[in-house]
Scaffold this motif. Structure first.
Motif, short mmCIF file in Angstrom:
data_model
loop_
_atom_site.label_atom_id
_atom_site.label_comp_id
_atom_site.label_asym_id
_atom_site.label_seq_id
_atom_site.Cartn_x
_atom_site.Cartn_y
_atom_site.Cartn_z
N MET A 1 0.84 -1.20 0.00
CA MET A 1 0.00 0.00 0.00
C MET A 1 0.87 1.25 0.00
N ILE A 2 0.31 2.34 -0.55
CA ILE A 2 1.05 3.60 -0.62
C ILE A 2 1.37 4.09 0.78
N ALA A 3 2.61 4.50 0.99
CA ALA A 3 3.03 5.04 2.28
C ALA A 3 2.49 6.47 2.40
N VAL A 4 1.65 6.69 3.39
CA VAL A 4 1.02 8.00 3.58
C VAL A 4 1.90 8.84 4.50
N THR A 5 2.07 10.11 4.18
CA THR A 5 2.89 10.99 5.01
C THR A 5 1.98 11.90 5.84
N VAL A 6 2.42 12.24 7.03
CA VAL A 6 1.62 13.06 7.94
C VAL A 6 1.49 14.48 7.44
N GLU A 7 2.34 14.88 6.48
CA GLU A 7 2.26 16.25 5.96
C GLU A 7 1.02 16.44 5.10
N TRP A 8 0.49 15.36 4.55
CA TRP A 8 -0.69 15.48 3.71
C TRP A 8 -1.92 15.77 4.56
N THR A 9 -2.85 16.52 3.99
CA THR A 9 -4.08 16.85 4.70
C THR A 9 -4.99 15.63 4.80
N PRO A 10 -5.94 15.63 5.74
CA PRO A 10 -6.88 14.50 5.83
C PRO A 10 -7.62 14.25 4.52
N ARG A 11 -7.96 15.31 3.80
CA ARG A 11 -8.66 15.13 2.52
C ARG A 11 -7.81 14.32 1.55
N THR A 12 -6.51 14.62 1.49
CA THR A 12 -5.62 13.87 0.60
C THR A 12 -5.43 12.45 1.10
N ARG A 13 -5.26 12.29 2.42
CA ARG A 13 -5.04 10.95 2.96
C ARG A 13 -6.27 10.06 2.77
N ALA A 14 -7.46 10.65 2.79
CA ALA A 14 -8.67 9.87 2.54
C ALA A 14 -8.68 9.29 1.13
N ILE A 15 -8.02 9.95 0.21
CA ILE A 15 -7.95 9.49 -1.19
C ILE A 15 -6.82 8.47 -1.38
N VAL A 16 -5.72 8.65 -0.65
CA VAL A 16 -4.52 7.85 -0.90
C VAL A 16 -4.43 6.61 -0.03
N ALA A 17 -4.80 6.71 1.23
CA ALA A 17 -4.58 5.62 2.19
C ALA A 17 -5.28 4.34 1.75
N GLY A 18 -4.57 3.23 1.84
CA GLY A 18 -5.12 1.93 1.48
C GLY A 18 -5.01 1.59 0.00
N ARG A 19 -4.45 2.49 -0.81
CA ARG A 19 -4.32 2.20 -2.24
C ARG A 19 -3.12 1.28 -2.49
N PRO A 20 -3.23 0.39 -3.49
CA PRO A 20 -2.08 -0.45 -3.83
C PRO A 20 -0.94 0.38 -4.38
N GLU A 21 0.26 -0.12 -4.20
CA GLU A 21 1.45 0.58 -4.71
C GLU A 21 2.31 -0.40 -5.48
N GLY A 22 2.92 0.07 -6.53
CA GLY A 22 3.82 -0.77 -7.31
C GLY A 22 3.39 -0.86 -8.76
N GLN A 23 4.37 -1.09 -9.63
CA GLN A 23 4.10 -1.16 -11.05
C GLN A 23 3.16 -2.33 -11.34
N GLY A 24 2.15 -2.07 -12.14
CA GLY A 24 1.20 -3.10 -12.50
C GLY A 24 0.05 -3.29 -11.53
N GLU A 25 0.11 -2.63 -10.37
CA GLU A 25 -0.98 -2.75 -9.39
C GLU A 25 -2.17 -1.89 -9.84
N PRO A 26 -3.40 -2.30 -9.49
CA PRO A 26 -4.56 -1.48 -9.84
C PRO A 26 -4.55 -0.18 -9.04
N SER A 27 -5.18 0.84 -9.60
CA SER A 27 -5.22 2.12 -8.88
C SER A 27 -6.23 2.08 -7.74
#
Length: 353
Positions: A1-27
């Protein structure tokens, strides 16, 4: 999963957190409708869809998340953690299903209930020295009263009893407040409502401040079989991705409508906590409130809330909510154009005479 940084706002983290990471992975995490994965049942170990949702909610709330089949299943799981005979403090105004669960447990002799007025912080602080669990809900459903979570959590930590503090964060969502950061031990959500946001799923979430509590809640889920469906988990995760824009837009509209409602001659009282999608307002009598519900054309007269569609309901007419002011209306503000919503409200209010 994508590594979330604390600098990002909650709105951004709600979109990014839990997403797969890596080439060929689904968005996006796919729906995994599996009853078993490898040597374990999914009800014990979860599926990748649940795991992604739990990672995202845990990131936003700052704890360890567990997904359940419904919001009320989270209440059952918390009760499962308690030994028999304990005393629990609960707000006098709170979600009707939660009160029914606690009332049933008391009737069965499992616990004793102390009911506390939501805004009476001194009474909550006093209860923190004597009870075994403090169940908070802020804003409350349906009256939108506010509870001082930080003061009560601090009193609980200073108490020799050290009661656990649980906060139903459904109305505020993780974007409106983070109970664990305020000192609570567990935050719970009915993701059926604002997190899902489209009135198309049933799902509950708990977020525990420490791994031991989270493990206990997961064990309760397994024992009770309160596991979410993979489709529901996927829908909740999809809803979470747009929570930031939905919450902001609904808050802007709700603030505008609360101000206008407060200026209308037919409205005797308005409660709005300053952000979020929920408004409570009162008319001069229950008959007027019922007539208003009948005369609305755009705002739906329904018990649901938290969706993209606006809904309104007189809660005192519902079984279990007799304590609510007779003419109070719970208004869930959706994403329709605010001027269209006001035109509908204004024509219905003006028609009351």
């Amino acid at each position: 999963m994508i590594a979330v940084t604390v600098e990002w706002t909650p709105r951004t983290r709600a979109i990014v957190a839990g997403r797969p990471e890596g080439q060929g992975e689904p968005s996006n995490v796919p729906i995994v409708p599996a009853s078993a994965l490898g040597l374990g049942y999914s009800r014990e170990d979860g599926t990748p869809t649940w795991v992604a949702l739990e990672a995202a909610i845990g990131e936003l709330e700052g704890g360890h998340a567990t997904a359940f089949a419904s919001g009320i299943a989270t209440v059952s799981a918390v009760l499962d953690l308690l030994p028999a005979g304990v005393e629990v403090a609960v707000p006098g105004d709170s979600y009707v299903g939660t009160r029914a669960m606690f009332d049933h447990a008391e009737q069965m002799g499992r616990l004793r209930i102390r009911r506390v007025e939501p805004a009476d912080t001194a009474a909550w602080v006093s209860a923190a020295a004597e009870v075994d669990l403090l169940w908070l809900e802020s804003p409350t459903n349906p009256s939108l009263e506010l509870i001082d979570i930080a003061a009560i959590a601090a009193a609980a930590k200073a108490s020799a009893k050290r009661p656990k503090v649980v906060v139903d964060n459904t109305f505020a969502t993780p974007l409106g407040q983070q109970p664990l950061a305020l000192g609570a031990d567990i935050a719970v959500h009915s993701a059926t409502k604002l997190i899902g946001g489209h009135s198309d799923l049933l799902l509950g979430l708990t977020v525990a401040a420490d791994e031991e509590l989270a493990r206990g809640l997961r064990d309760a889920r397994t024992r009770g079989g309160a596991t979410p469906g993979s489709l529901e988990a996927w829908l909740a995760l999809r809803g979470l991705r747009t929570l930031g824009v939905r919450y902001a837009e609904a808050s802007r509209t709700a603030a505008l409508l609360a101000e206008r409602l407060g200026s209308h001659a037919a409205v005797t009282r308005v409660r709005y906590p300053g952000s979020g999608a929920m408004i409570s307002f009162e008319l001069a009598g229950p008959d007027l409130a019922d007539r208003l519900c009948e005369r609305l054309r755009l705002v739906g007269h329904a018990t649901s809330l938290g969706g993209v569609e606006s809904t309104l309901e007189r809660r005192a007419a519902r079984a279990g909510d007799a304590h609510v002011a007779p003419a109070a209306l719970r208004f869930s503000v959706g994403l329709e154009d605010p001027e269209d919503l006001w035109l509908d409200l204004a024509q219905a209010l003006d028609s009351l005479g």
